[in-house]
Design a protein around this motif. Structure first.
Motif, PDB file in Angstrom:
ATOM      1  N   LEU A  80      81.730 -13.851  17.243  1.00 27.26           N
ATOM      2  CA  LEU A  80      80.453 -14.155  17.892  1.00 27.26           C
ATOM      3  C   LEU A  80      79.882 -12.915  18.568  1.00 27.26           C
ATOM      4  CD1 LEU A  80      78.227 -16.063  18.721  1.00 27.26           C
ATOM      5  CD2 LEU A  80      79.698 -16.937  20.561  1.00 27.26           C
ATOM      6  N   LEU A  81      80.740 -12.092  19.125  1.00 26.64           N
ATOM      7  CA  LEU A  81      80.272 -10.884  19.800  1.00 26.64           C
ATOM      8  C   LEU A  81      79.619  -9.904  18.831  1.00 26.64           C
ATOM      9  CD1 LEU A  81      80.196  -9.650  22.637  1.00 26.64           C
ATOM     10  CD2 LEU A  81      82.408  -8.580  22.148  1.00 26.64           C
ATOM     11  N   ALA A  82      79.939 -10.012  17.540  1.00 30.31           N
ATOM     12  CA  ALA A  82      79.298  -9.155  16.540  1.00 30.31           C
ATOM     13  C   ALA A  82      77.794  -9.406  16.451  1.00 30.31           C
ATOM     14  CB  ALA A  82      79.944  -9.366  15.168  1.00 30.31           C
ATOM     15  N   HIS A  83      77.338 -10.540  16.956  1.00 34.50           N
ATOM     16  CA  HIS A  83      75.898 -10.843  17.005  1.00 34.50           C
ATOM     17  C   HIS A  83      75.311 -10.319  18.317  1.00 34.50           C
ATOM     18  CE1 HIS A  83      75.958 -13.459  13.443  1.00 34.50           C
ATOM     19  NE2 HIS A  83      77.131 -13.879  13.884  1.00 34.50           N
ATOM     20  N   ARG A  84      75.699  -9.132  18.719  1.00 35.63           N
ATOM     21  CA  ARG A  84      75.385  -8.620  20.040  1.00 35.63           C
ATOM     22  C   ARG A  84      73.880  -8.540  20.300  1.00 35.63           C
ATOM     23  NH1 ARG A  84      77.907  -5.780  24.189  1.00 35.63           N
ATOM     24  NH2 ARG A  84      79.882  -5.880  23.063  1.00 35.63           N
ATOM     25  N   THR A  85      73.107  -8.064  19.323  1.00 33.14           N
ATOM     26  CA  THR A  85      71.665  -7.915  19.545  1.00 33.14           C
ATOM     27  C   THR A  85      71.037  -9.249  19.903  1.00 33.14           C
ATOM     28  OG1 THR A  85      71.624  -6.112  17.941  1.00 33.14           O
ATOM     29  CG2 THR A  85      69.508  -7.070  18.557  1.00 33.14           C
ATOM     30  N   TYR A  86      71.422 -10.289  19.187  1.00 30.02           N
ATOM     31  CA  TYR A  86      70.874 -11.620  19.444  1.00 30.02           C
ATOM     32  C   TYR A  86      71.367 -12.155  20.790  1.00 30.02           C
ATOM     33  CZ  TYR A  86      69.548 -16.473  18.613  1.00 30.02           C
ATOM     34  OH  TYR A  86      68.988 -17.717  18.708  1.00 30.02           O
ATOM     35  N   ILE A  87      72.647 -11.970  21.086  1.00 35.23           N
ATOM     36  CA  ILE A  87      73.216 -12.482  22.333  1.00 35.23           C
ATOM     37  C   ILE A  87      72.554 -11.830  23.542  1.00 35.23           C
ATOM     38  CG2 ILE A  87      75.324 -12.507  23.736  1.00 35.23           C
ATOM     39  CD1 ILE A  87      76.831 -12.918  21.041  1.00 35.23           C
ATOM     40  N   GLU A  88      72.268 -10.555  23.440  1.00 31.79           N
ATOM     41  CA  GLU A  88      71.652  -9.853  24.574  1.00 31.79           C
ATOM     42  C   GLU A  88      70.255 -10.385  24.876  1.00 31.79           C
ATOM     43  OE1 GLU A  88      71.992  -5.772  23.400  1.00 31.79           O
ATOM     44  OE2 GLU A  88      73.989  -5.554  24.288  1.00 31.79           O
ATOM     45  N   VAL A  89      69.622 -11.011  23.899  1.00 32.87           N
ATOM     46  CA  VAL A  89      68.324 -11.648  24.125  1.00 32.87           C
ATOM     47  C   VAL A  89      68.509 -13.008  24.789  1.00 32.87           C
ATOM     48  CG1 VAL A  89      66.280 -12.592  22.976  1.00 32.87           C
ATOM     49  CG2 VAL A  89      67.256 -10.441  22.188  1.00 32.87           C
ATOM     50  N   LEU A  90      69.622 -13.674  24.502  1.00 32.83           N
ATOM     51  CA  LEU A  90      69.849 -15.025  25.001  1.00 32.83           C
ATOM     52  C   LEU A  90      70.244 -15.064  26.472  1.00 32.83           C
ATOM     53  CD1 LEU A  90      71.901 -16.749  22.139  1.00 32.83           C
ATOM     54  CD2 LEU A  90      69.477 -17.038  22.673  1.00 32.83           C
ATOM     55  N   GLU A  95      74.715  -7.988  11.160  1.00 29.26           N
ATOM     56  CA  GLU A  95      75.590  -8.566  12.176  1.00 29.26           C
ATOM     57  C   GLU A  95      76.388  -9.737  11.623  1.00 29.26           C
ATOM     58  OE1 GLU A  95      73.484  -7.343  16.398  1.00 29.26           O
ATOM     59  OE2 GLU A  95      73.167  -9.386  15.653  1.00 29.26           O
ATOM     60  N   GLN A  96      75.758 -10.534  10.757  1.00 28.56           N
ATOM     61  CA  GLN A  96      76.473 -11.679  10.193  1.00 28.56           C
ATOM     62  C   GLN A  96      77.616 -11.237   9.282  1.00 28.56           C
ATOM     63  OE1 GLN A  96      76.119 -15.352  10.572  1.00 28.56           O
ATOM     64  NE2 GLN A  96      78.143 -14.747   9.821  1.00 28.56           N
ATOM     65  N   ARG A  97      77.395 -10.221   8.490  1.00 28.73           N
ATOM     66  CA  ARG A  97      78.465  -9.734   7.601  1.00 28.73           C
ATOM     67  C   ARG A  97      79.623  -9.164   8.425  1.00 28.73           C
ATOM     68  NH1 ARG A  97      76.898 -10.141   2.440  1.00 28.73           N
ATOM     69  NH2 ARG A  97      74.641 -10.117   1.978  1.00 28.73           N
ATOM     70  N   ALA A  98      79.317  -8.432   9.488  1.00 28.22           N
ATOM     71  CA  ALA A  98      80.364  -7.906  10.359  1.00 28.22           C
ATOM     72  C   ALA A  98      81.098  -9.042  11.061  1.00 28.22           C
ATOM     73  CB  ALA A  98      79.760  -6.948  11.382  1.00 28.22           C
ATOM     74  N   SER A  99      80.348 -10.049  11.462  1.00 27.28           N
ATOM     75  CA  SER A  99      80.922 -11.208  12.128  1.00 27.28           C
ATOM     76  C   SER A  99      81.881 -11.949  11.211  1.00 27.28           C
ATOM     77  CB  SER A  99      79.795 -12.138  12.577  1.00 27.28           C
ATOM     78  OG  SER A  99      80.307 -13.335  13.104  1.00 27.28           O
ATOM     79  N   ALA A 100      81.469 -12.174   9.968  1.00 26.51           N
ATOM     80  CA  ALA A 100      82.324 -12.873   9.005  1.00 26.51           C
ATOM     81  C   ALA A 100      83.610 -12.111   8.742  1.00 26.51           C
ATOM     82  CB  ALA A 100      81.552 -13.084   7.697  1.00 26.51           C
ATOM     83  N   ALA A 101      83.506 -10.800   8.671  1.00 30.13           N
ATOM     84  CA  ALA A 101      84.690  -9.975   8.409  1.00 30.13           C
ATOM     85  C   ALA A 101      85.747 -10.136   9.501  1.00 30.13           C
ATOM     86  CB  ALA A 101      84.293  -8.510   8.272  1.00 30.13           C
ATOM     87  N   GLU A 102      85.307 -10.386  10.729  1.00 31.08           N
ATOM     88  CA  GLU A 102      86.256 -10.544  11.838  1.00 31.08           C
ATOM     89  C   GLU A 102      87.182 -11.739  11.635  1.00 31.08           C
ATOM     90  OE1 GLU A 102      86.969  -8.651  14.251  1.00 31.08           O
ATOM     91  OE2 GLU A 102      85.250  -7.320  14.597  1.00 31.08           O
TER      92      GLU A 102
END
Length: 248
Positions: A201-211, A74-81
């Motif tokens: 930030l939305l690329a961290h979807r798995t983590y956000i869905e927990v928050l 997720e972090q690599r996808a996020s950085a690419a954005e």
């Protein structure tokens, strides 16, 4: 509120080509400053991400080995954005990062390797401003170590083993910019980069869905927009990302 709450923020210096952003966890930069990163990469600047951990202790329902691999992706996808191609991990243990010589050495080595003029990190103080919320030990340790490593990287007699590994001293860090600071001094216009910051930030979807139980996109867009608009009140009314700037 801090004493400087009403003080206008200065534009962050722009006469640099390379930046190294050093934080503790996946998503730290996305909550803190990815709209600024998007603007920088648009301008042709080189930005590298360095993360102390893979965030493997961040999701209670996932074992660390599974969680770490997922959050790295997720972090690599996020950085690419936001136009960042180089993302490196130091593999310190999430949740128990210790300020000290090993961490300073690892960050100094990365500074020598990438030779940035600007180093970016996250709030290294004990609390998150007027909210009174306690900061995490990982954030404090990594932020403090980054400020110190910016100097360590330029001193050949600190960590001389790095030179033996081919990493010659780099005394070219001119500033360390701290995102999420309680006492910001400078800012970067977030107008052009805000939409990509949302996607990042939305690329961290798995983590956000927990928050949150809120719709992930609504949560992300609301959080980043509110933050940029609040900072903008001290930056000529333009949406902005704030930093506390330490010159060197």
């Amino acid at each position: 509120m801090t004493e400087s709450a009403g003080t206008p923020l200065e534009p962050l210096p722009g006469d640099w080509r390379r930046a190294l952003a050093v934080v503790a966890h996946p998503d730290d930069l996305e909550y803190g400053c990815s709209a600024a990163v998007a603007s920088w990469t648009d301008e042709g600047r080189e930005v590298t991400y360095l993360l102390a951990t893979r965030g493997e202790a961040g999701i209670d329902t996932l074992a660390p080995e599974e969680c770490g691999a997922l959050r790295e992706r997720e972090q690599r996808a996020s950085a690419a954005e936001v136009g960042v191609e180089r993302v490196e991990f130091l593999d310190h243990r999430d949740g128990v990062v210790e300020y000290g010589i090993p961490l300073r050495r690892d960050i100094a080595a990365a500074i020598r390797r990438h030779r940035p003029e600007l180093v970016v990190t996250l709030n290294h103080r004990e609390t998150w401003g007027s909210s009174g919320f306690w900061n995490t030990p990982d954030h404090v340790a990594v932020g403090r170590a980054t400020l110190d490593a910016a100097a360590d990287a330029g001193n050949r007699w600190i960590f001389p083993e790095l030179a033996e590994q081919g990493l010659e001293p780099w005394d070219g860090v001119r500033w360390v910019a701290v995102a999420g600071s309680t006492t910001p001094t400078h800012a970067v216009d977030a107008t052009a980069g805000l939409e990509r910051a949302v996607r990042s930030l939305l690329a961290h979807r798995t983590y956000i869905e927990v928050l949150t139980d809120e719709d992930p996109e609504a949560y992300v867009r609301g959080f980043l927009t509110r933050s940029a608009e609040e900072t903008g009140k001290r930056f000529g009314g333009r949406p902005a990302v704030a930093f506390e700037l330490f010159p060197r």
